[in-house]
Design a protein around this motif. Structure first.
Motif, PDB file in Angstrom:
ATOM      1  N   ARG A 160       0.834  -1.207   0.000  1.00 37.20           N
ATOM      2  CA  ARG A 160       0.000   0.000   0.000  1.00 37.20           C
ATOM      3  C   ARG A 160       0.871   1.261   0.000  1.00 37.20           C
ATOM      4  NH1 ARG A 160      -5.291   1.763   1.576  1.00 37.20           N
ATOM      5  NH2 ARG A 160      -5.218   3.683   2.809  1.00 37.20           N
ATOM      6  N   MET A 161       1.910   1.281   0.823  1.00 40.62           N
ATOM      7  CA  MET A 161       2.776   2.452   0.924  1.00 40.62           C
ATOM      8  C   MET A 161       3.576   2.666  -0.362  1.00 40.62           C
ATOM      9  SD  MET A 161       1.842   3.627   3.736  1.00 40.62           S
ATOM     10  CE  MET A 161       2.973   4.969   3.962  1.00 40.62           C
ATOM     11  N   GLU A 162       4.037   1.578  -0.958  1.00 37.71           N
ATOM     12  CA  GLU A 162       4.789   1.706  -2.206  1.00 37.71           C
ATOM     13  C   GLU A 162       3.900   2.240  -3.321  1.00 37.71           C
ATOM     14  OE1 GLU A 162       8.057  -0.977  -4.225  1.00 37.71           O
ATOM     15  OE2 GLU A 162       7.311  -1.929  -2.399  1.00 37.71           O
ATOM     16  N   ARG A 163       2.666   1.775  -3.345  1.00 38.33           N
ATOM     17  CA  ARG A 163       1.713   2.243  -4.355  1.00 38.33           C
ATOM     18  C   ARG A 163       1.449   3.742  -4.161  1.00 38.33           C
ATOM     19  NH1 ARG A 163      -2.570  -0.108  -7.669  1.00 38.33           N
ATOM     20  NH2 ARG A 163      -1.800  -2.181  -7.271  1.00 38.33           N
ATOM     21  N   MET A 164       1.342   4.166  -2.916  1.00 40.48           N
ATOM     22  CA  MET A 164       1.127   5.581  -2.632  1.00 40.48           C
ATOM     23  C   MET A 164       2.345   6.405  -3.061  1.00 40.48           C
ATOM     24  SD  MET A 164      -0.795   5.216   1.035  1.00 40.48           S
ATOM     25  CE  MET A 164      -1.493   6.847   1.233  1.00 40.48           C
ATOM     26  N   GLU A 165       3.535   5.862  -2.860  1.00 45.10           N
ATOM     27  CA  GLU A 165       4.761   6.541  -3.279  1.00 45.10           C
ATOM     28  C   GLU A 165       4.803   6.685  -4.801  1.00 45.10           C
ATOM     29  OE1 GLU A 165       8.465   8.409  -3.204  1.00 45.10           O
ATOM     30  OE2 GLU A 165       7.049   8.054  -1.579  1.00 45.10           O
ATOM     31  N   VAL A 166       4.413   5.652  -5.511  1.00 49.60           N
ATOM     32  CA  VAL A 166       4.381   5.717  -6.977  1.00 49.60           C
ATOM     33  C   VAL A 166       3.371   6.774  -7.427  1.00 49.60           C
ATOM     34  CG1 VAL A 166       3.701   4.452  -9.068  1.00 49.60           C
ATOM     35  CG2 VAL A 166       5.232   3.388  -7.404  1.00 49.60           C
ATOM     36  N   ASP A 167       2.221   6.827  -6.769  1.00 45.27           N
ATOM     37  CA  ASP A 167       1.227   7.844  -7.117  1.00 45.27           C
ATOM     38  C   ASP A 167       1.764   9.244  -6.863  1.00 45.27           C
ATOM     39  OD1 ASP A 167      -0.509   5.877  -7.894  1.00 45.27           O
ATOM     40  OD2 ASP A 167      -1.806   6.022  -6.139  1.00 45.27           O
ATOM     41  N   HIS A 168       2.489   9.419  -5.762  1.00 48.41           N
ATOM     42  CA  HIS A 168       3.088  10.720  -5.457  1.00 48.41           C
ATOM     43  C   HIS A 168       4.109  11.103  -6.534  1.00 48.41           C
ATOM     44  CE1 HIS A 168       4.729  14.053  -3.211  1.00 48.41           C
ATOM     45  NE2 HIS A 168       5.926  13.505  -3.285  1.00 48.41           N
ATOM     46  N   MET A 169       4.944  10.159  -6.924  1.00 43.68           N
ATOM     47  CA  MET A 169       5.928  10.435  -7.970  1.00 43.68           C
ATOM     48  C   MET A 169       5.232  10.745  -9.300  1.00 43.68           C
ATOM     49  SD  MET A 169       9.197   7.931  -7.287  1.00 43.68           S
ATOM     50  CE  MET A 169       8.309   6.403  -7.175  1.00 43.68           C
ATOM     51  N   SER A 170       4.129  10.060  -9.581  1.00 44.44           N
ATOM     52  CA  SER A 170       3.378  10.328 -10.807  1.00 44.44           C
ATOM     53  C   SER A 170       2.796  11.737 -10.800  1.00 44.44           C
ATOM     54  CB  SER A 170       2.244   9.308 -10.974  1.00 44.44           C
ATOM     55  OG  SER A 170       2.772   8.016 -11.138  1.00 44.44           O
ATOM     56  N   ASP A 171       2.338  12.187  -9.637  1.00 46.86           N
ATOM     57  CA  ASP A 171       1.837  13.559  -9.508  1.00 46.86           C
ATOM     58  C   ASP A 171       2.963  14.569  -9.760  1.00 46.86           C
ATOM     59  OD1 ASP A 171      -0.671  12.555  -8.915  1.00 46.86           O
ATOM     60  OD2 ASP A 171      -0.476  12.884  -6.739  1.00 46.86           O
ATOM     61  N   MET A 172       4.134  14.288  -9.189  1.00 47.19           N
ATOM     62  CA  MET A 172       5.286  15.174  -9.403  1.00 47.19           C
ATOM     63  C   MET A 172       5.657  15.220 -10.888  1.00 47.19           C
ATOM     64  SD  MET A 172       7.725  14.279  -6.069  1.00 47.19           S
ATOM     65  CE  MET A 172       9.130  14.182  -7.105  1.00 47.19           C
ATOM     66  N   LEU A 173       5.606  14.066 -11.524  1.00 45.20           N
ATOM     67  CA  LEU A 173       5.924  13.973 -12.945  1.00 45.20           C
ATOM     68  C   LEU A 173       4.946  14.813 -13.760  1.00 45.20           C
ATOM     69  CD1 LEU A 173       7.851  12.445 -14.840  1.00 45.20           C
ATOM     70  CD2 LEU A 173       6.162  10.616 -14.922  1.00 45.20           C
ATOM     71  N   GLU A 174       3.681  14.729 -13.443  1.00 40.40           N
ATOM     72  CA  GLU A 174       2.663  15.513 -14.150  1.00 40.40           C
ATOM     73  C   GLU A 174       2.897  17.009 -13.967  1.00 40.40           C
ATOM     74  OE1 GLU A 174      -0.241  16.210 -16.760  1.00 40.40           O
ATOM     75  OE2 GLU A 174       0.572  14.235 -16.268  1.00 40.40           O
ATOM     76  N   GLU A 175       3.262  17.424 -12.756  1.00 48.17           N
ATOM     77  CA  GLU A 175       3.560  18.841 -12.500  1.00 48.17           C
ATOM     78  C   GLU A 175       4.754  19.308 -13.332  1.00 48.17           C
ATOM     79  OE1 GLU A 175       4.012  19.839  -8.360  1.00 48.17           O
ATOM     80  OE2 GLU A 175       2.211  18.696  -7.829  1.00 48.17           O
ATOM     81  N   LEU A 176       5.782  18.470 -13.405  1.00 44.89           N
ATOM     82  CA  LEU A 176       6.955  18.844 -14.202  1.00 44.89           C
ATOM     83  C   LEU A 176       6.603  18.944 -15.680  1.00 44.89           C
ATOM     84  CD1 LEU A 176       9.736  16.728 -12.478  1.00 44.89           C
ATOM     85  CD2 LEU A 176       9.604  19.218 -12.562  1.00 44.89           C
ATOM     86  N   ARG A 177       5.824  18.004 -16.174  1.00 41.30           N
ATOM     87  CA  ARG A 177       5.419  18.049 -17.584  1.00 41.30           C
ATOM     88  C   ARG A 177       4.575  19.284 -17.864  1.00 41.30           C
ATOM     89  NH1 ARG A 177       4.188  11.659 -17.922  1.00 41.30           N
ATOM     90  NH2 ARG A 177       6.253  11.018 -18.609  1.00 41.30           N
ATOM     91  N   THR A 178       3.699  19.620 -16.937  1.00 40.33           N
ATOM     92  CA  THR A 178       2.865  20.808 -17.096  1.00 40.33           C
ATOM     93  C   THR A 178       3.722  22.070 -17.097  1.00 40.33           C
ATOM     94  OG1 THR A 178       1.017  19.696 -16.014  1.00 40.33           O
ATOM     95  CG2 THR A 178       0.925  22.088 -16.113  1.00 40.33           C
ATOM     96  N   SER A 179       4.785  22.067 -16.309  1.00 41.22           N
ATOM     97  CA  SER A 179       5.650  23.248 -16.256  1.00 41.22           C
ATOM     98  C   SER A 179       6.361  23.500 -17.584  1.00 41.22           C
ATOM     99  CB  SER A 179       6.669  23.113 -15.129  1.00 41.22           C
ATOM    100  OG  SER A 179       7.692  22.200 -15.483  1.00 41.22           O
ATOM    101  N   LEU A 180       6.424  22.492 -18.439  1.00 40.53           N
ATOM    102  CA  LEU A 180       7.080  22.655 -19.738  1.00 40.53           C
ATOM    103  C   LEU A 180       6.167  23.298 -20.778  1.00 40.53           C
ATOM    104  CD1 LEU A 180       8.989  19.267 -19.990  1.00 40.53           C
ATOM    105  CD2 LEU A 180       9.963  21.536 -19.582  1.00 40.53           C
ATOM    106  N   LEU A 181       4.875  23.377 -20.475  1.00 39.55           N
ATOM    107  CA  LEU A 181       3.942  23.980 -21.417  1.00 39.55           C
ATOM    108  C   LEU A 181       4.235  25.467 -21.540  1.00 39.55           C
ATOM    109  CD1 LEU A 181       0.630  22.232 -20.312  1.00 39.55           C
ATOM    110  CD2 LEU A 181       2.055  21.690 -22.297  1.00 39.55           C
ATOM    111  N   PRO A 182       4.023  25.998 -22.730  1.00 41.01           N
ATOM    112  CA  PRO A 182       4.310  27.432 -22.893  1.00 41.01           C
ATOM    113  C   PRO A 182       3.373  28.279 -22.030  1.00 41.01           C
ATOM    114  CG  PRO A 182       3.328  26.506 -24.886  1.00 41.01           C
ATOM    115  CD  PRO A 182       3.526  25.375 -23.922  1.00 41.01           C
ATOM    116  N   SER A 183       3.909  29.366 -21.530  1.00 48.19           N
ATOM    117  CA  SER A 183       3.102  30.288 -20.739  1.00 48.19           C
ATOM    118  C   SER A 183       2.999  31.609 -21.490  1.00 48.19           C
ATOM    119  CB  SER A 183       3.706  30.477 -19.354  1.00 48.19           C
ATOM    120  OG  SER A 183       5.017  30.954 -19.478  1.00 48.19           O
TER     121      SER A 183
END
Length: 142
Positions: A11-34
């Motif tokens: 359960r904890m490892e799955r939560m960690e993967v979800d947290h990393m996936s959220d961080m990944l999405e934030e980083l990808r979003t930061s690459l979008l033009p502003s």
């Protein structure tokens, strides 16, 4: 390691993967033009660090970490499913699967609502299931 600790680690490892996936999405979003702001035009005299390259490197690093976690989790997850399926009572299986293996990481009250029981009853079923599972887990680890 006890059966409960084993399930909790999944359960904890799955939560960690979800947290990393959220961080990944934030980083990808930061690459979008502003939007470009013309009221704050600065003249640069030196070349700055390349923030986009740093972001891409961080994305690659997190993707690698996620892949490594998921690779390690497959065997653990399959082992957990096999252990849980050995339980005689379907209520025990349902509670353990809902709490430990559900990708949504439900809280006890959410498990109770989903299965149609009170939270206290779910916790009793959980404790009974873990007690039974401990016997199977000890036998398997020998």
């Amino acid at each position: 390691m006890t059966a409960k600790e084993f399930l909790q680690s999944i359960r904890m490892e799955r939560m960690e993967v979800d947290h990393m996936s959220d961080m990944l999405e934030e980083l990808r979003t930061s690459l979008l033009p502003s939007a470009i702001r013309y009221d704050k035009i600065d003249v640069q005299v030196s070349l700055p660090d390349d923030p986009m390259a740093e972001t891409f490197a961080k994305i690659e690093e997190i993707e690698t970490q996620i892949r490594d976690h998921l690779t390690g989790m497959v065997d653990k997850y399959n082992r957990a499913v096999a252990l849980i399926l050995q339980l005689e009572k379907s209520e025990h299986r349902q509670v353990l699967q809902a709490y430990y293996l559900d990708p949504a990481h439900p809280k006890w009250q959410q498990v109770a609502d989903r299965l149609g029981y009170s939270e206290q009853h779910i916790l009793r079923l959980h404790n009974d299931a873990i007690e039974q599972l401990e016997k199977d887990f000890k036998d398997e680890s020998k």
